[in-house]
Design a protein around this motif. Structure first.
Motif, short mmCIF file in Angstrom:
data_model
loop_
_atom_site.label_atom_id
_atom_site.label_comp_id
_atom_site.label_asym_id
_atom_site.label_seq_id
_atom_site.Cartn_x
_atom_site.Cartn_y
_atom_site.Cartn_z
N LEU A 123 -9.59 8.36 -13.53
CA LEU A 123 -9.21 8.84 -12.22
C LEU A 123 -8.49 7.70 -11.51
O LEU A 123 -9.08 6.64 -11.26
CB LEU A 123 -10.43 9.28 -11.41
CG LEU A 123 -10.15 9.74 -9.98
CD1 LEU A 123 -9.25 10.96 -9.97
CD2 LEU A 123 -11.46 10.03 -9.25
N LEU A 124 -7.22 7.90 -11.21
CA LEU A 124 -6.40 6.88 -10.57
C LEU A 124 -6.21 7.25 -9.11
O LEU A 124 -5.88 8.40 -8.79
CB LEU A 124 -5.04 6.76 -11.25
CG LEU A 124 -5.05 6.57 -12.77
CD1 LEU A 124 -3.62 6.45 -13.29
CD2 LEU A 124 -5.87 5.35 -13.17
N SER A 125 -6.39 6.26 -8.21
CA SER A 125 -6.30 6.53 -6.78
C SER A 125 -5.45 5.48 -6.08
O SER A 125 -5.41 4.32 -6.50
CB SER A 125 -7.70 6.55 -6.14
OG SER A 125 -8.53 7.53 -6.74
N GLU A 126 -4.80 5.92 -5.03
CA GLU A 126 -3.99 5.04 -4.18
C GLU A 126 -3.87 5.71 -2.81
O GLU A 126 -3.53 6.90 -2.73
CB GLU A 126 -2.59 4.83 -4.78
CG GLU A 126 -1.64 4.02 -3.92
CD GLU A 126 -2.05 2.57 -3.79
OE1 GLU A 126 -1.62 1.93 -2.82
OE2 GLU A 126 -2.82 2.07 -4.65
N PRO A 127 -4.18 4.98 -1.72
CA PRO A 127 -4.06 5.58 -0.39
C PRO A 127 -2.68 6.18 -0.16
O PRO A 127 -1.65 5.57 -0.47
CB PRO A 127 -4.31 4.39 0.54
CG PRO A 127 -5.18 3.46 -0.25
CD PRO A 127 -4.68 3.59 -1.67
N GLY A 128 -2.65 7.39 0.36
CA GLY A 128 -1.40 8.05 0.65
C GLY A 128 -0.81 8.83 -0.51
O GLY A 128 0.25 9.47 -0.35
N ARG A 129 -1.48 8.81 -1.67
CA ARG A 129 -1.00 9.54 -2.84
C ARG A 129 -2.11 10.45 -3.36
O ARG A 129 -3.30 10.11 -3.25
CB ARG A 129 -0.59 8.59 -3.97
CG ARG A 129 0.53 7.64 -3.65
CD ARG A 129 0.87 6.78 -4.85
NE ARG A 129 1.41 7.57 -5.96
CZ ARG A 129 1.74 7.05 -7.13
NH1 ARG A 129 1.57 5.75 -7.37
NH2 ARG A 129 2.25 7.82 -8.09
#
Length: 241
Positions: A123-129
């Motif tokens: 699970l890949l996360s990045e604020p705003g995406r």
């Protein structure tokens, strides 16, 4: 990813009970090695094939060898450790070497999603995406030309994963199916619908819903295995019937 100790060559005698293989070392000693692959291994388990084994001196392990590679014609290799694909992808994600999956600051492996019994590989996360749900499958089947194919046998679990990814895509999330080709004699990827029609149907439905399909090759030597660049994926429908 380097092997923890030098591999030793051997000749395959037989593979049996899914996780066992008998082989003979170059000095004539017959041994039993762990086979880290429950699949059909079509074309990779022929008697007398030249293989490469990883020795270990762990007193807790009953078997002192683990089967890792098959030597192929033309100086090519196939990696048979199905579980290694996730480790190769994790290494490449950490180093930012998968261009299509760059730009995420958080990577969490084995996260629950969808059905309570399912876990996404990454699970890949990045604020705003939107979060990216990445499922990884190991591939080492080749039957024609330079085509890598998946699967090599019926995989109901694999079809279930595609259905879960389809739900993610339909809900507006980013869903990615990433195939890792662990053999060096392939340059492109397609499915094998004749070996598992249900998986092929689930694959087509997933792509129609917006699931991204990626495929990466590997560099394989007797010293280690590394994830390399992307391979083209057959754009045609895999199950036209």
């Amino acid at each position: 990813m380097r092997f923890p100790s030098p591999l030793v060559p051997a000749r395959l005698l037989r593979r049996y009970k899914r996780f066992l293989s008998d082989a003979v070392l170059e000095d004539g000693t017959e041994i039993t090695a762990h086979c880290p692959n429950p699949g059909a291994m079509l074309g990779l388990k022929d008697d007398d094939a030249r293989i490469w084994l990883l020795p270990n001196d762990d007193p807790k392990k009953k078997l002192k060898y683990g089967w890792r590679l098959v030597e192929l014609p033309g100086g090519h290799f196939a990696g048979i450790d199905a579980g290694l694909s996730n480790a190769l992808v994790k290494e490449a994600l950490t180093e930012g070497r998968i261009e299509a999956l760059q730009g995420y600051s958080s990577m969490k492996p084995e996260q629950r999603y969808g059905d309570e019994s399912s876990r996404i590989d990454f699970l890949l996360s990045e604020p705003g995406r939107p979060d990216a749900y990445v499922e990884v499958k190991n591939c080492h089947l080749r039957r024609e030309g330079d085509w890598a194919e998946f699967p090599d046998c019926v995989t109901a679990r694999g079809a279930k994963h595609l259905r879960e990814l389809t739900k993610i895509a339909q809900s507006g999330g980013r869903a990615v199916m990433l195939y890792v080709v662990q053999r060096t004699d392939c340059t492109r990827f397609r499915l094998a619908p004749d070996l598992d029609p249900a998986y092929a149907q689930a694959f087509d439905a997933a792509r129609d819903a917006g699931v991204e399909v990626l495929c990466h090759g590997t560099d394989i030597t007797t010293e280690g295995i590394t994830l390399t660049g992307p391979m083209p994926v057959d754009p045609a429908r895999q199950f036209p019937g």
